[in-house]
Design a protein around this motif. Sequence first.
Motif, mmCIF file in Angstrom:
data_model
loop_
_atom_site.group_PDB
_atom_site.id
_atom_site.type_symbol
_atom_site.label_atom_id
_atom_site.label_comp_id
_atom_site.label_asym_id
_atom_site.label_seq_id
_atom_site.Cartn_x
_atom_site.Cartn_y
_atom_site.Cartn_z
ATOM 1 N N TYR A 1 -9.250 46.613 -1.704
ATOM 2 C CA TYR A 1 -9.665 45.389 -2.378
ATOM 3 C C TYR A 1 -10.840 45.588 -3.324
ATOM 4 N N SER A 2 -11.470 46.752 -3.265
ATOM 5 C CA SER A 2 -12.538 47.055 -4.226
ATOM 6 C C SER A 2 -12.128 48.147 -5.205
ATOM 7 N N SER A 3 -10.852 48.531 -5.185
ATOM 8 C CA SER A 3 -10.364 49.560 -6.098
ATOM 9 C C SER A 3 -10.253 49.012 -7.514
ATOM 10 N N TRP A 4 -10.347 49.902 -8.505
ATOM 11 C CA TRP A 4 -10.353 49.477 -9.905
ATOM 12 C C TRP A 4 -9.031 48.828 -10.292
ATOM 13 N N TRP A 5 -7.902 49.337 -9.745
ATOM 14 C CA TRP A 5 -6.603 48.808 -10.171
ATOM 15 C C TRP A 5 -6.343 47.426 -9.562
ATOM 16 N N PHE A 6 -6.852 47.180 -8.344
ATOM 17 C CA PHE A 6 -6.695 45.850 -7.758
ATOM 18 C C PHE A 6 -7.548 44.837 -8.517
ATOM 19 N N GLY B 1 -6.270 40.605 -14.833
ATOM 20 C CA GLY B 1 -5.064 40.321 -15.604
ATOM 21 C C GLY B 1 -4.513 38.939 -15.307
ATOM 22 N N ILE B 2 -4.514 38.558 -14.030
ATOM 23 C CA ILE B 2 -4.037 37.222 -13.662
ATOM 24 C C ILE B 2 -4.943 36.153 -14.264
ATOM 25 N N VAL C 1 2.970 38.984 -8.145
ATOM 26 C CA VAL C 1 3.766 39.646 -7.096
ATOM 27 C C VAL C 1 3.163 40.998 -6.733
ATOM 28 N N LEU C 2 2.744 41.771 -7.750
ATOM 29 C CA LEU C 2 2.114 43.064 -7.478
ATOM 30 C C LEU C 2 0.831 42.893 -6.672
ATOM 31 N N THR C 3 0.058 41.857 -6.997
ATOM 32 C CA THR C 3 -1.183 41.598 -6.255
ATOM 33 C C THR C 3 -0.886 41.222 -4.811
ATOM 34 N N ILE D 1 1.793 42.108 -3.066
ATOM 35 C CA ILE D 1 2.262 43.315 -2.376
ATOM 36 C C ILE D 1 1.080 44.216 -2.014
ATOM 37 N N ALA D 2 0.171 44.393 -2.984
ATOM 38 C CA ALA D 2 -1.018 45.224 -2.729
ATOM 39 C C ALA D 2 -1.865 44.628 -1.617
ATOM 40 N N SER D 3 -2.030 43.313 -1.627
ATOM 41 C CA SER D 3 -2.813 42.659 -0.578
ATOM 42 C C SER D 3 -2.184 42.866 0.788
ATOM 43 N N ALA D 4 -0.853 42.830 0.834
ATOM 44 C CA ALA D 4 -0.164 43.057 2.108
ATOM 45 C C ALA D 4 -0.355 44.497 2.583
ATOM 46 N N ILE D 5 -0.279 45.457 1.656
ATOM 47 C CA ILE D 5 -0.487 46.865 2.020
ATOM 48 C C ILE D 5 -1.888 47.066 2.591
ATOM 49 N N GLY D 6 -2.863 46.354 2.041
ATOM 50 C CA GLY D 6 -4.238 46.487 2.514
ATOM 51 C C GLY D 6 -4.455 45.999 3.932
ATOM 52 N N THR D 7 -3.471 45.282 4.500
ATOM 53 C CA THR D 7 -3.597 44.781 5.874
ATOM 54 C C THR D 7 -2.834 45.629 6.882
#
Length: 540
Positions: A122-127, A133-134, A74-76, A78-84
């Motif tokens: 999408y190239s950030s360390w936390w993403f 992790g997945i 879910v976090l991934t 949400i992050a993917s949506a923010i990136g758009t």
Amino acid sequence: MLDNVKCECGHANPVGTTLCESCGVPLADGTAANQKLDMRYEGAARRSQVYQKTIVDRVWNFFSSVRNAVIMIVLTLIASAIGTIFPQERYIPVPKPAEQYYPEAYGTLGLIYYKLGFHNLYSSWWFIALMLGIGISLVICSLDRVVPLYRALKKQRVKRDKKFLQIQKVNTELDASDKDAEQLAVSLEEALKKKRYHVRREQNALLGEKGRFSRWGPYINHIGLIIFLVGCLMRLIPGFYLDQYVWVREGQTVPVPETNYYVKNVQFVKEYYQDDEFPEKLDLDGVVVKEYKTKAILYENENADIPGSEPKLKQVTQHDIQVNHPLKYEGLLLYQSGEQENQLQALNLNLMDTATKQPLGSVKLDLLSPPKEVKASNDVTVQVLQYFPDFALDENKQPITKSTEPNNPAFIVNTVSPKTPNGEKQWIFLGNTLTADGKEPTITYTFTKPDLVDMTGLMVRKDNSIPVIFFGAAISMIGLVMGFYWQHRRIWFQIEGDRLLVAAHTNKNWFGVKNEVVKILEANGYHISAAQLEKEAKQS
């Protein structure tokens, strides 16, 4: 290490086992015969339920949790949506640096977007950490479940304790006093085989099983997803993945980012539809573009491996780049993706003696490769002291350039002439000039029409991970099909004295397995409906 749990049949089971590996009797304290137990993993012990002491155990348990995996997914998402929300830095539609583009284009939200690093999300360390992790969770979740499930199914016995049969969702007990046990067992075996069951028999106990391979569907799917994630993470390996954007002016040759290649824009062509090309008169607001095309040449730098050397370019291919028709060379793709017309190329200026109004010649100041010195005439020389392609003032009121693109060009020049043998410094802005001391200049600069040029935007792509990604997607699809369209069905028949014990289990489609049990029983003289079978199972 915890002691094993001993069953009443004498078999020692690993800690965490809920059903005896030998006879199938429930091992939980106080388990009633009518209590239906979870058969997803055949009651086998999972590592995450047994080992919970060391740091390794805690890490294993964290990643084996489906809840934690769902949270990471879910976090991934949400992050993917923010990136758009706004375009990523590599897709900025104008040649500007990110720190300048986002505040100008999107205001305060754009500035916040840039400051938080979402422009390269999408190239950030936390993403990347979320993706890892997945992947780790998929591996550990699968191992934590598939290993005990495989062992339990591999060594499952035919003859089971009566309590095991009673905890199945579908079960009943029928009278067999008027039937010969051997003949009944043979008849039931034949009926199971007609339904395409693989049948195992121990004396008067039968186990019919089919579709076991469907139990591995979710884990095949996991393997496919893991391969898919590996393919995505392979893009971080240098040379494996390239997704850049480059602007090239007509006649200009620029390096292709992160490669040994250079691309030259020979000519940018923008064609429009003519009125006679439409079958009927259309009320169009202005002209309609028919085609965007860049006539391009691709060069390879043969000195790329020699540090500090001048580029030695060798032409490798030539191609007209059109929308959806990229230039292709050894996995490198150049797509037509943008254009800007009438961009500044050079400033043209005439020089004049301020006092006598006599012309002193002219100069051309190239905005991409500004000269250090230009001859206006035999007696007049213009020296370029400093050049600011995108002029601005910093917080200390000092001149700076915001980018390397000539969006707001400014020059500091020194004009040497017979009247100014030591030179006269002046600022040349776009359409304006200013002397360094603020006095009237000895030599006046006047602007004429500048040189304009069209600029094309090329998207640079290279992706060697695509075969791995497609292979993982195909494996994942096979796992989904296995899990969705087949069911693992088991039917137990046991003749004990004058009673016939019946039980069935499936991982899905209980209606189907109940109907099969009913038809097999009908073939052997027992008349019972699926509804009655379900009712009796609830009452057993």
